[in-house]
Design a protein around this motif. Structure first.
Motif, PDB file in Angstrom:
ATOM      1  N   VAL A 198       5.697  -0.271  -5.826  1.00  0.00           N
ATOM      2  CA  VAL A 198       4.502  -1.395  -5.916  1.00  0.00           C
ATOM      3  C   VAL A 198       3.458  -0.771  -5.044  1.00  0.00           C
ATOM      4  O   VAL A 198       3.630  -0.144  -4.015  1.00  0.00           O
ATOM      5  CB  VAL A 198       5.129  -2.550  -5.132  1.00  0.00           C
ATOM      6  N   GLU A 199       2.481  -1.387  -5.075  1.00  0.00           N
ATOM      7  CA  GLU A 199       0.912  -1.451  -4.436  1.00  0.00           C
ATOM      8  C   GLU A 199       0.653  -1.364  -2.952  1.00  0.00           C
ATOM      9  O   GLU A 199       1.763  -1.701  -2.027  1.00  0.00           O
ATOM     10  CB  GLU A 199      -0.212  -1.779  -4.579  1.00  0.00           C
ATOM     11  N   ALA A 200       0.800   0.001  -2.377  1.00  0.00           N
ATOM     12  CA  ALA A 200       1.562   0.059  -0.313  1.00  0.00           C
ATOM     13  C   ALA A 200       0.479  -1.341  -0.185  1.00  0.00           C
ATOM     14  O   ALA A 200       1.250  -1.993   1.206  1.00  0.00           O
ATOM     15  CB  ALA A 200       1.536   1.097   0.406  1.00  0.00           C
ATOM     16  N   ARG A 201      -0.677  -1.172  -0.246  1.00  0.00           N
ATOM     17  CA  ARG A 201      -1.608  -2.078   1.476  1.00  0.00           C
ATOM     18  C   ARG A 201      -1.297  -3.512   1.196  1.00  0.00           C
ATOM     19  O   ARG A 201      -0.709  -4.123   2.163  1.00  0.00           O
ATOM     20  CB  ARG A 201      -3.082  -2.066   0.842  1.00  0.00           C
ATOM     21  N   SER A 202      -1.447  -4.183  -0.710  1.00  0.00           N
ATOM     22  CA  SER A 202      -0.424  -5.418   0.123  1.00  0.00           C
ATOM     23  C   SER A 202       1.005  -5.833  -0.050  1.00  0.00           C
ATOM     24  O   SER A 202       1.063  -6.294   0.770  1.00  0.00           O
ATOM     25  CB  SER A 202      -1.095  -6.104  -1.548  1.00  0.00           C
ATOM     26  N   CYS A 203       1.474  -4.292  -0.026  1.00  0.00           N
ATOM     27  CA  CYS A 203       3.002  -4.884  -0.145  1.00  0.00           C
ATOM     28  C   CYS A 203       2.943  -4.979   1.746  1.00  0.00           C
ATOM     29  O   CYS A 203       3.846  -5.701   1.782  1.00  0.00           O
ATOM     30  CB  CYS A 203       3.718  -3.907  -0.379  1.00  0.00           C
ATOM     31  N   LEU A 204       2.212  -4.322   2.307  1.00  0.00           N
ATOM     32  CA  LEU A 204       2.522  -4.225   3.708  1.00  0.00           C
ATOM     33  C   LEU A 204       1.712  -5.172   4.613  1.00  0.00           C
ATOM     34  O   LEU A 204       2.127  -5.633   5.335  1.00  0.00           O
ATOM     35  CB  LEU A 204       1.784  -3.032   4.350  1.00  0.00           C
ATOM     36  N   LEU A 205       0.305  -5.701   3.181  1.00  0.00           N
ATOM     37  CA  LEU A 205      -0.447  -6.975   4.225  1.00  0.00           C
ATOM     38  C   LEU A 205       0.501  -8.106   4.061  1.00  0.00           C
ATOM     39  O   LEU A 205       1.360  -8.643   5.833  1.00  0.00           O
ATOM     40  CB  LEU A 205      -1.351  -7.611   3.037  1.00  0.00           C
TER      41      LEU A 205
END
Length: 188
Positions: free
Chosen positions: A42-49
């Motif tokens: 899964v796209e990491a930046r949006s997941c971490l946000l």
């Protein structure tokens, strides 16, 4: 002689420190869910946000008290359904043809979102809480943030579709839950 004001301040400080420590315990499962989603590509930046937003909201609700802690537990439990569907979709990205997601994988995510919304309302009605609608709204918010950790990587349209499916599932559960949960009867 013991100064009672000083003793009361120390007791209050210790109590608040304990409440914050208890509220922060939710960070371990949130980190595990985010790591699982990122591992599934899964796209990491949006997941971490969304994981950060989920952590902040969950800690605040758990610090608030028992009703908030129950809402976090319910929301993360049912939010894991669309999170898993989104992670599975990301893992099978080549097979799903992400250029046209509505052709193959979107139904899986939409069904998972619908089931999460249904589960949120159902569990809120079945829980022994003083205000079931508030519990359902708080749990739905937590479930939405949990689902968004994996669904947001596919774009805003996919995220809104899954959240819409969650809302539809929650609305569909209201008459069922009012018939079975509120009357003290068990569902067939």
């Amino acid at each position: 002689m013991v100064d009672l004001d000083v003793l009361a301040r120390k007791a209050r400080r210790a109590s608040e420190y304990g409440r914050v420590r208890a509220a922060l315990r939710v960070s371990v499962p949130i980190a595990a869910l985010a790591l699982a989603a990122i591992t599934a590509q899964v796209e990491a930046r949006s997941c971490l946000l969304f994981a950060a937003a989920l952590l902040a909201t969950s800690v605040a609700l758990r610090w608030w008290g028992r009703p908030g802690a129950l809402a976090v537990q319910t929301g993360m439990t049912v939010g894991a359904i669309p999170l898993a569907a989104g992670a599975l979709t990301a893992l099978l990205g080549r097979a799903c043809d992400l250029a046209d997601p509505f052709r193959t994988c979107a139904p899986v995510c939409l069904i998972a979102g619908f089931l999460a919304g249904l589960g949120t309302t159902w569990l809120a009605g079945a829980a022994h809480v003083t205000h079931p609608p508030r519990h359902a709204l708080l749990a739905g918010m937590i479930a939405s943030l949990t689902a968004a950790m994996s669904c947001a990587g596919f774009g805003a349209g996919s995220l809104l579709a899954v959240l819409g499916a969650m809302a539809a599932g929650a609305l569909m559960a209201v008459p069922l839950c009012s018939a079975w949960c509120g009357g003290g009867r068990n569902p067939p």
